[in-house]
Motif scaffolding. Structure first.
Motif, short mmCIF file in Angstrom:
data_model
loop_
_atom_site.label_atom_id
_atom_site.label_comp_id
_atom_site.label_asym_id
_atom_site.label_seq_id
_atom_site.Cartn_x
_atom_site.Cartn_y
_atom_site.Cartn_z
N CYS A 1 -10.81 2.75 2.90
CA CYS A 1 -11.09 3.90 2.04
C CYS A 1 -12.41 4.56 2.46
CB CYS A 1 -11.17 3.44 0.58
SG CYS A 1 -11.56 4.74 -0.61
N MET A 2 -13.44 3.75 2.63
CA MET A 2 -14.75 4.29 3.02
C MET A 2 -14.68 4.95 4.39
SD MET A 2 -16.96 3.75 0.60
CE MET A 2 -18.46 3.99 1.50
N VAL A 3 -14.03 4.27 5.35
CA VAL A 3 -13.97 4.79 6.72
C VAL A 3 -13.14 6.06 6.78
CG1 VAL A 3 -13.04 4.29 9.03
CG2 VAL A 3 -14.38 2.57 7.82
N SER A 4 -11.98 6.07 6.11
CA SER A 4 -11.09 7.24 6.20
C SER A 4 -11.74 8.49 5.62
CB SER A 4 -9.76 6.96 5.49
OG SER A 4 -9.96 6.76 4.11
N LEU A 5 -12.53 8.32 4.58
CA LEU A 5 -13.21 9.49 4.01
C LEU A 5 -14.46 9.84 4.79
CD1 LEU A 5 -12.73 8.76 0.21
CD2 LEU A 5 -11.60 10.53 1.57
N ALA A 6 -15.13 8.86 5.39
CA ALA A 6 -16.35 9.13 6.15
C ALA A 6 -16.07 9.86 7.46
CB ALA A 6 -17.08 7.81 6.43
N VAL A 7 -14.89 9.65 8.06
CA VAL A 7 -14.61 10.31 9.33
C VAL A 7 -14.21 11.77 9.16
CG1 VAL A 7 -13.96 8.16 10.48
CG2 VAL A 7 -12.19 9.57 9.43
N ARG A 8 -13.94 12.16 7.95
CA ARG A 8 -13.57 13.57 7.72
C ARG A 8 -14.84 14.43 7.68
NH1 ARG A 8 -8.53 14.99 5.99
NH2 ARG A 8 -9.52 16.82 5.06
N PRO A 9 -14.89 15.50 8.46
CA PRO A 9 -16.10 16.32 8.50
C PRO A 9 -16.31 17.16 7.23
CG PRO A 9 -14.40 17.26 9.91
CD PRO A 9 -13.88 15.95 9.42
N ASP A 10 -15.24 17.36 6.45
CA ASP A 10 -15.35 18.21 5.26
C ASP A 10 -15.71 17.45 3.99
OD1 ASP A 10 -12.91 16.90 5.37
OD2 ASP A 10 -11.79 18.52 4.41
N ILE A 11 -15.94 16.14 4.11
CA ILE A 11 -16.29 15.32 2.95
C ILE A 11 -17.54 14.52 3.28
CG2 ILE A 11 -15.52 13.42 1.45
CD1 ILE A 11 -12.66 14.23 1.99
N PRO A 12 -18.55 14.52 2.40
CA PRO A 12 -19.73 13.68 2.65
C PRO A 12 -19.34 12.21 2.65
CG PRO A 12 -20.12 15.20 0.80
CD PRO A 12 -18.68 15.32 1.18
N TRP A 13 -20.00 11.40 3.48
CA TRP A 13 -19.62 10.00 3.65
C TRP A 13 -19.67 9.22 2.34
CZ3 TRP A 13 -22.61 6.00 2.17
CH2 TRP A 13 -23.97 6.27 1.94
N TRP A 14 -20.61 9.55 1.47
CA TRP A 14 -20.81 8.80 0.23
C TRP A 14 -19.71 9.05 -0.81
CZ3 TRP A 14 -21.16 12.33 -3.57
CH2 TRP A 14 -21.66 13.59 -3.24
N THR A 15 -18.87 10.06 -0.58
CA THR A 15 -17.79 10.35 -1.51
C THR A 15 -16.82 9.17 -1.62
OG1 THR A 15 -17.98 12.67 -0.88
CG2 THR A 15 -16.01 12.04 -2.07
N GLY A 16 -16.69 8.42 -0.56
CA GLY A 16 -15.81 7.26 -0.57
C GLY A 16 -16.27 6.14 -1.49
N LEU A 17 -17.53 6.19 -1.93
CA LEU A 17 -18.03 5.15 -2.83
C LEU A 17 -17.30 5.14 -4.17
CD1 LEU A 17 -21.88 5.43 -2.19
CD2 LEU A 17 -20.33 3.63 -1.41
N VAL A 18 -16.89 6.33 -4.64
CA VAL A 18 -16.23 6.40 -5.95
C VAL A 18 -14.86 5.72 -5.91
CG1 VAL A 18 -15.31 7.94 -7.72
CG2 VAL A 18 -17.54 8.41 -6.69
N PRO A 19 -13.91 6.16 -5.04
CA PRO A 19 -12.62 5.46 -5.04
C PRO A 19 -12.73 4.00 -4.61
CG PRO A 19 -12.67 7.11 -3.30
CD PRO A 19 -13.92 7.28 -4.11
N ALA A 20 -13.66 3.70 -3.71
CA ALA A 20 -13.84 2.32 -3.28
C ALA A 20 -14.37 1.46 -4.43
CB ALA A 20 -14.77 2.25 -2.08
N GLY A 21 -15.34 1.97 -5.15
CA GLY A 21 -15.90 1.24 -6.29
C GLY A 21 -14.89 1.04 -7.40
N VAL A 22 -14.14 2.09 -7.71
CA VAL A 22 -13.10 1.98 -8.74
C VAL A 22 -12.05 0.96 -8.30
CG1 VAL A 22 -11.22 3.22 -9.86
CG2 VAL A 22 -13.47 4.26 -9.71
N SER A 23 -11.65 1.02 -7.04
CA SER A 23 -10.65 0.08 -6.52
C SER A 23 -11.15 -1.36 -6.62
CB SER A 23 -10.30 0.41 -5.07
OG SER A 23 -9.71 1.67 -4.98
#
Length: 191
Positions: free
Chosen positions: A76-98
């Motif tokens: 989850c963190m890696v897939s969202l971090a590699v996208r240039p249109d999303i800040p890397w830290w955005t993955g913390l929310v779905p990862a934390g909830v998961s």
């Protein structure tokens, strides 16, 4: 395609393939997030990691559930971090909830499974026996076999408890359960 095949095959799917199917779902979801056409779609897909982790936390042992959770949260963190249109830290929310949901589901699943286990002997209790019997009868009907049941009784056990005390009675029940567990082997249900 995989989901439709699983719905069609149903119970004929070997349960040992479950970890492979969960791993495949995690990888496919990760590929979907990386290749999503918009950042909103990618974040929406990332919320599906919760479903994958819930399944693993409910079905797998603690060890396998933890491995799957770490893998899914990492993906989850890696897939969202590699996208240039999303800040890397955005993955913390779905990862934390998961991660939080995995812990809650794992604990609740263990509590529910313990409801079928006798705390003293570690054997299946009456509720668990009834459930196991229903499953075995259904399985026997599907594959054309007949289940066998043996009922044993400890005669005059109340007298044992009254004369020797409840602590000795509990110890004796544990000893008897251990003996029978060794005699029956892994594919038998002792309740």
């Amino acid at each position: 395609i995989i989901g439709a095949a699983l719905l069609i095959l149903g119970r004929r799917v070997d349960p040992r393939t479950h970890p492979v199917l969960i791993l495949s779902a995690t990888v496919l979801l990760t590929v979907g997030i990386v290749n999503a056409t918009s950042s909103i779609a990618a974040l929406g897909f990332a919320s599906l990691y919760v479903a994958i982790i819930c399944d693993a936390a409910f079905v797998f042992s603690w060890a396998w559930g933890a491995v799957n959770t770490v893998f899914a949260v990492t993906m989850c963190m890696v897939s969202l971090a590699v996208r240039p249109d999303i800040p890397w830290w955005t993955g913390l929310v779905p990862a934390g909830v998961s991660l939080a949901v995995a812990c809650c589901v794992g604990v609740l699943a263990r509590i529910a499974s313990d409801a079928d286990i006798d705390a003293l002997t570690g054997l299946v209790n009456k509720r668990g026996f009834d459930r196991s019997l229903d499953l075995e009868i259904a399985r026997a009907g599907r594959i054309g076999t007949r289940p066998a049941i043996a009922v044993l009784n400890l005669d005059h056990f109340k007298l044992f408890n009254d004369s020797r005390g409840y602590a000795d009675g509990d110890a004796e029940l544990q000893r008897i359960a251990d003996i029978w567990r060794k005699l029956l082997g892994p594919n038998r249900i002792l309740a």
